[in-house]
Design an enzyme around this catalytic site. Structure first.
Site, PDB file in Angstrom:
ATOM      1  N   LYS A 138      42.357  36.768  90.096  1.00 17.56           N
ATOM      2  CA  LYS A 138      43.419  35.965  90.575  1.00 17.56           C
ATOM      3  C   LYS A 138      43.240  35.081  91.846  1.00 17.56           C
ATOM      4  O   LYS A 138      44.060  34.347  92.429  1.00 17.56           O
ATOM      5  CB  LYS A 138      44.846  36.696  90.823  1.00 17.56           C
ATOM      6  CG  LYS A 138      45.239  37.340  89.325  1.00 17.56           C
ATOM      7  CD  LYS A 138      46.718  38.315  89.788  1.00 17.56           C
ATOM      8  CE  LYS A 138      46.791  39.060  88.416  1.00 17.56           C
ATOM      9  NZ  LYS A 138      47.180  38.336  87.351  1.00 17.56           N
ATOM     10  N   HIS A 195      55.461  44.713  88.026  1.00 19.88           N
ATOM     11  CA  HIS A 195      54.706  44.606  86.866  1.00 19.88           C
ATOM     12  C   HIS A 195      54.440  45.638  85.886  1.00 19.88           C
ATOM     13  O   HIS A 195      54.328  46.770  86.802  1.00 19.88           O
ATOM     14  CB  HIS A 195      53.184  43.936  87.249  1.00 19.88           C
ATOM     15  CG  HIS A 195      52.314  43.366  86.251  1.00 19.88           C
ATOM     16  ND1 HIS A 195      51.289  44.356  85.467  1.00 19.88           N
ATOM     17  CD2 HIS A 195      52.136  41.980  85.662  1.00 19.88           C
ATOM     18  CE1 HIS A 195      50.783  43.525  84.543  1.00 19.88           C
ATOM     19  NE2 HIS A 195      51.184  42.409  84.813  1.00 19.88           N
ATOM     20  N   CYS A 233      54.533  40.491  81.456  1.00 21.25           N
ATOM     21  CA  CYS A 233      54.625  42.108  81.847  1.00 21.25           C
ATOM     22  C   CYS A 233      55.580  42.446  82.699  1.00 21.25           C
ATOM     23  O   CYS A 233      55.105  43.423  83.743  1.00 21.25           O
ATOM     24  CB  CYS A 233      53.165  42.440  82.193  1.00 21.25           C
ATOM     25  SG  CYS A 233      51.827  41.806  81.139  1.00 21.25           S
TER      26      CYS A 233
HETATM   27  N1  7TS Z   1      50.139  43.394  89.376  1.00 26.75           N
HETATM   28  C1  7TS Z   1      50.941  42.167  89.573  1.00 26.75           C
HETATM   29  C2  7TS Z   1      51.820  41.832  90.703  1.00 26.75           C
HETATM   30  C3  7TS Z   1      50.378  41.266  88.709  1.00 26.75           C
HETATM   31  O1  7TS Z   1      50.774  40.164  88.471  1.00 26.75           O
HETATM   32  C4  7TS Z   1      49.435  41.535  87.709  1.00 26.75           C
HETATM   33  C5  7TS Z   1      48.931  40.499  86.664  1.00 26.75           C
HETATM   34  C6  7TS Z   1      48.682  42.862  87.758  1.00 26.75           C
HETATM   35  C7  7TS Z   1      49.507  43.834  88.829  1.00 26.75           C
HETATM   36  C8  7TS Z   1      47.719  43.187  86.808  1.00 26.75           C
HETATM   37  O2  7TS Z   1      46.490  42.710  87.174  1.00 26.75           O
HETATM   38  P1  7TS Z   1      45.211  42.733  86.517  1.00 26.75           P
HETATM   39  O3  7TS Z   1      44.288  41.932  86.951  1.00 26.75           O
HETATM   40  O4  7TS Z   1      44.745  44.159  86.532  1.00 26.75           O
HETATM   41  O5  7TS Z   1      45.442  42.668  85.051  1.00 26.75           O
HETATM   42  N2  7TS Z   1      49.745  39.549  86.520  1.00 26.75           N
HETATM   43  C9  7TS Z   1      49.586  38.644  85.314  1.00 26.75           C
HETATM   44  C10 7TS Z   1      50.606  37.373  85.116  1.00 26.75           C
HETATM   45  O6  7TS Z   1      51.427  37.388  85.862  1.00 26.75           O
HETATM   46  N3  7TS Z   1      50.085  36.963  84.088  1.00 26.75           N
HETATM   47  O7  7TS Z   1      48.957  37.580  83.634  1.00 26.75           O
HETATM   48  C11 7TS Z   1      48.926  38.505  84.419  1.00 26.75           C
END
Ligand code: 7TS
Length: 404
Positions: free
Chosen positions: A224, A121, A362
């Site tokens: 999540k 990501h 992303c």
């Molecule tokens: N790493 C992974 C593997 C992720 O899926 C996401 C968010 C993040 C980091 C970042 O997480 P945050 O809570 O700090 O934003 N992934 C996604 C997605 O797949 N669709 O929207 C957000």
């Protein structure tokens, strides 16, 4: 698992979208919240709200107990050795930035290498790239195999005396691949290189034992995993966190301040400048309790059932390409339909009440590697049903008919 009863605990799921029952399949972006979590937020503000760690008064003590109780709850949830190793952050992104900034300052110099993977990501790419320009480090990327698994032989070849850190996803948010973290850690530790695991898509679905995995850092987001937005965790081994400088300066993270010199607070507070999101921590505590009451293994088994069911139904539709066919795969299906843009599919699904994610997710470098602009992604949580998967498939067939 009684799914009907579980669904009743999530108020948002009962609604209709465009006069169609909501089918929420965007759980990898964020999950919905059960009433116990929503109530925990409301209860905290209705009964004990006060700033933590600083008041002698009754409410402040209760609030501090709730906040620090939450830290202990997280410690148990991931089986960390000590609450000193649990740092509260805004989420995965902030946790990775904290390590990049602080570990980077202490341990990374020009010519040093950080290894990530091709399925990361942006949150686990950009912070390291910022260190490339700031410190002159070099990013190395583990390639993936055609079925969407990490190429472990290639990974071994990337390891060398300049490698200073490995930072990889536990589970890919695009491919669903569950990466062999234990093997990666074993290889890395042979040459004393620490490993950071991006657990944003791991912690909600897999029982995490940071001691058994022997990871050096493990990061995840509350939102999540049925907790509110704005709260997340950085787990770090005490020996690393002790050796790393603070990330931000301010209240909470200090021991003593004079205009000449400041000494820093002990772990974990050294990394928690400013008023923390103690209400978020209390609500995350309720979410972790909720997950453990249902049983994370039960949740995973249910989601895997939905994944297999939907994958086989999807495969029967002409012109579908599914990205990621790893042997160990989590409840995420990314796909495209020949000749139709993913946005069109997403929009037409939405009009039928089905919420999916579309676009690059992303993970633009992975999209480039796959040679596509984006995907449609359905991702599952504990409250999804086989009936919803059927509705998704019917809605998709209708969307394809409209586009053709
Ligand atoms: N790493 C992974 C593997 C992720 O899926 C996401 C968010 C993040 C980091 C970042 O997480 P945050 O809570 O700090 O934003 N992934 C996604 C997605 O797949 N669709 O929207 C957000």
């Amino acid at each position: 698992m009684d799914i009907d009863k579980i669904r009743e605990e999530f108020p948002i799921l009962a609604q209709e979208v465009y006069k169609k029952p909501l089918v929420y399949l965007d759980n990898a972006a964020t999950t919905q919240k059960p009433k116990v979590v929503i109530d925990a937020i409301s209860n905290a503000y209705c009964t004990i709200n006060a700033n933590v760690h600083r008041g002698v008064h009754h409410l402040s003590q209760l609030s501090t107990e709730g906040h620090e109780g939450g830290r202990e709850r997280v410690r148990q949830f991931i089986n960390a050795k000590s609450t000193k190793e649990i740092i509260f952050t805004r989420g995965t992104t902030e946790s990775i930035n904290l390590v990049a900034s602080s570990f980077g300052e202490a341990f990374l110099n020009e010519g040093d290498e950080v290894i990530i993977s091709a399925m990361e990501h942006h949150s686990n790419i950009v912070p390291w790239q910022m260190l490339e320009s700031k410190k002159g480090i070099k990013l190395r990327v583990i390639p993936i195999t055609p079925n969407g698994e990490l190429d472990i032989d290639a990974f071994r070849k990337l390891l060398n005396e300049r490698t200073k850190l490995i930072s990889v996803a536990h589970v890919s948010n695009v491919l669903g691949t569950i990466n062999p973290i234990k093997d990666i850690v074993e290889e890395a530790h042979k040459i004393n290189v620490p490993v950071l695991v991006d657990g944003a898509q791991g912690a909600p679905h897999i029982k995490i034992d940071v001691q058994a995995l022997d990871v050096d850092f493990y990061v995840f987001s509350g939102h999540k995993m049925y907790a509110p937005t704005g709260i997340g965790v950085l787990y770090g081994k005490e020996k690393w966190l002790e050796a790393m400088p603070p990330y931000q300066g301010g209240g909470e993270m200090i021991a003593k301040v004079t205009f000449e010199k400041t000494t820093f607070n002990e772990l974990p507070f050294k990394f928690e400048a400013g008023t923390p999101d103690y209400v978020g921590v209390m609500a995350m505590t309720a979410a972790l309790d909720y997950i453990e009451n249902v049983g994370i293994e039960n949740i995973a088994a249910h989601e895997t059932g939905l994944l297999q069911y939907t994958t086989s139904k999807l495969s029967e539709i002409e012109g579908i390409t599914i990205y990621g066919n790893a042997t160990h795969k989590s409840g995420v299906i990314s796909f495209n339909v020949d000749g139709i843009h993913p946005y069109d599919i997403g929009m037409l699904l939405d009009k039928q009440g089905v919420a999916v994610r579309t676009g690059h997710l992303c993970a633009q470098p992975l999209m480039d590697l796959l040679g596509i602009p984006g995907v449609v992604r359905a991702s599952f949580a504990l409250y999804n049903t086989h009936e919803e998967c059927d509705k998704f498939i019917v809605a998709l067939q209708r969307a394809i008919e409209i586009c053709r």
